[in-house]
Design an enzyme around this catalytic site. Sequence first.
Site, PDB file in Angstrom:
ATOM      1  CB  CYS A  25      -1.003  -0.149   1.296  1.00 61.36           C
ATOM      2  SG  CYS A  25      -2.030   1.532   1.626  1.00 61.36           S
ATOM      3  CB  CYS A  28       0.255   1.684   4.127  1.00 52.97           C
ATOM      4  SG  CYS A  28      -1.409   1.199   4.001  1.00 52.97           S
TER       5      CYS A  28
END
Length: 164
Positions: A25, A28
């Site tokens: 991600c 993230c």
Amino acid sequence: MDPIEEARAKAGDRLLVVDFYTTWCGPCRRLDQVTWPDPAVKAWLDAKAVLVKVDGEKHAELTERLKVSAFPTMILLRPDGTELDRLVGFRAPHEFLADVESALAGKNALARAREAAAGGGDPIARMDLGRTLAQAGRDDEALAEFLWCFDHGAERAPAYDCVR
């Protein structure tokens, strides 16, 4: 014991900020690079909370149980384990701090989204409200917002036509 229960045992009466992430991600990774190391965020965490990072794929049953459907998702838990708020997506340090302080003051993500969409004419704000409603499991209300955006978004903001 799952990572949240372990952190609750150590946190005492402090808020838990549970960061659900995945290794693939991009947003993230941006949280890890930009938000979590920020001095103001670190100071806030030291004073008021404990950050718990949970790999959403390694802890799939916990991810499912807490209904995490997007990464990153940061769940703010009170010391008793009840959910205070849920932040979905990357937050720059100042946005993260504003959102968590707002949550502590009693205004959660849904209240913030409703406030931003007040007046009803901004299709982007109404789309964000629909997304927040969907994340809260309020599907009928979310659908009404998304349909309004589809039907009227371009009328209110011509640039919205490409979103439609």
